[in-house]
Motif scaffolding. Sequence first.
Motif, PDB file in Angstrom:
ATOM      1  N   THR A  31      -2.537   3.509   7.787  1.00  0.00           N
ATOM      2  CA  THR A  31      -1.586   2.565   8.371  1.00  0.00           C
ATOM      3  C   THR A  31      -1.224   1.453   7.387  1.00  0.00           C
ATOM      4  O   THR A  31      -0.058   1.082   7.268  1.00  0.00           O
ATOM      5  CB  THR A  31      -2.210   1.916   9.627  1.00  0.00           C
ATOM      6  OG1 THR A  31      -2.746   2.947  10.437  1.00  0.00           O
ATOM      7  CG2 THR A  31      -1.193   1.129  10.419  1.00  0.00           C
ATOM      8  N   GLU A  32      -2.229   0.937   6.682  1.00  0.00           N
ATOM      9  CA  GLU A  32      -2.002  -0.293   5.913  1.00  0.00           C
ATOM     10  C   GLU A  32      -1.638  -0.060   4.454  1.00  0.00           C
ATOM     11  O   GLU A  32      -0.947  -0.887   3.857  1.00  0.00           O
ATOM     12  CB  GLU A  32      -3.263  -1.175   5.969  1.00  0.00           C
ATOM     13  CG  GLU A  32      -3.556  -1.666   7.375  1.00  0.00           C
ATOM     14  CD  GLU A  32      -4.730  -2.630   7.410  1.00  0.00           C
ATOM     15  OE1 GLU A  32      -5.385  -2.839   6.371  1.00  0.00           O
ATOM     16  OE2 GLU A  32      -4.981  -3.166   8.504  1.00  0.00           O
ATOM     17  N   LEU A  33      -2.140   1.001   3.840  1.00  0.00           N
ATOM     18  CA  LEU A  33      -2.063   1.067   2.380  1.00  0.00           C
ATOM     19  C   LEU A  33      -1.509   2.356   1.775  1.00  0.00           C
ATOM     20  O   LEU A  33      -1.039   2.347   0.632  1.00  0.00           O
ATOM     21  CB  LEU A  33      -3.475   0.834   1.809  1.00  0.00           C
ATOM     22  CG  LEU A  33      -3.803  -0.620   1.499  1.00  0.00           C
ATOM     23  CD1 LEU A  33      -5.299  -0.793   1.332  1.00  0.00           C
ATOM     24  CD2 LEU A  33      -3.101  -1.044   0.220  1.00  0.00           C
ATOM     25  N   ALA A  34      -1.584   3.452   2.507  1.00  0.00           N
ATOM     26  CA  ALA A  34      -1.214   4.740   1.894  1.00  0.00           C
ATOM     27  C   ALA A  34       0.218   4.705   1.353  1.00  0.00           C
ATOM     28  O   ALA A  34       0.490   5.160   0.236  1.00  0.00           O
ATOM     29  CB  ALA A  34      -1.381   5.867   2.910  1.00  0.00           C
ATOM     30  N   GLY A  35       1.133   4.154   2.136  1.00  0.00           N
ATOM     31  CA  GLY A  35       2.534   4.112   1.722  1.00  0.00           C
ATOM     32  C   GLY A  35       2.745   3.211   0.510  1.00  0.00           C
ATOM     33  O   GLY A  35       3.560   3.516  -0.370  1.00  0.00           O
ATOM     34  N   THR A  36       1.999   2.103   0.453  1.00  0.00           N
ATOM     35  CA  THR A  36       2.109   1.184  -0.690  1.00  0.00           C
ATOM     36  C   THR A  36       1.722   1.897  -1.981  1.00  0.00           C
ATOM     37  O   THR A  36       2.387   1.779  -3.013  1.00  0.00           O
ATOM     38  CB  THR A  36       1.191  -0.037  -0.475  1.00  0.00           C
ATOM     39  OG1 THR A  36       1.568  -0.661   0.747  1.00  0.00           O
ATOM     40  CG2 THR A  36       1.282  -1.020  -1.611  1.00  0.00           C
TER      41      THR A  36
END
Length: 261
Positions: free
Chosen positions: A242-247
């Motif tokens: 949710t928090e970091l994979a896309g970044t």
Amino acid sequence: MSALRNEAANGRRPLGIMAALPQELGSLIEVMRAESGVHTVTHGGRDYHVGTAYGAPCVVTLARIGKVAAAATVSALIHAFDVEAVVFTGVAGGVGHDVRIGAVVVADSLMQHDLDASPLFPRFEVPLLGIARFAADSALAAQLAAAAGRFIAEEGAALVQRFAIETPQLHRGLIISGDQFVASAAAVATLRAALPDALAVEMEGAAIAQVCHEYGVPCAIVRTVSDTADAHAPASFTTFLTELAGTYSNGILTRFLQARG
Ligand code: ADE
């Protein structure tokens, strides 16, 4: 080559870019939508988004989870879109002793840790192919590792400040794949005993590497470590996704594609 493929690729064969889940892909489809517009084609229940990102013709798709899903998806990329190469991005469980949450692993080789047709064939070997470890394309993996290294150098410190991770490290080596979410210390110990050089475990990479090997298509896999495959893995995976994979995927793919242009 079809009119569709010609139009999207402008004469160049596109790069296939895959992730399992939308959070692991980041905003690449939005980047293409803004840059070139996106043409979406559906095959086998999956959407293939054709366009250009940072000047590079791409076909971007989500495989969903597991080796069969990944193999089916990459086959369509090869057959229907004639991709020049395949890059897969996503998260993985760290199994190497010094592979921590927030690290990036770029595969040099991949194998299926749950493949065992012994005693007919050696454990881990793909029957009748005679291969257990599939090599990633060395040039493509080097480009991906260089992009990941630049991402960590430029954005790693800010990530450490904002999230509960240590300074991200970049690892190169063996990624193992199987149709299990690994979530116990005992399972990690079993994997380490069988494959001591494994750095990370996930559920798609080796299937993609096998299909690409069989078709002679270069491939490279990058994984960010979302958990350490122990009892905390389900919670850690969910938070990281949710928090970091896309970044991470955005940071790595942007630099990788800009360098290819
Ligand atoms: N992907 C991310 N974490 C994983 C785990 N612990 N097992 C399998 N695949 C994963």
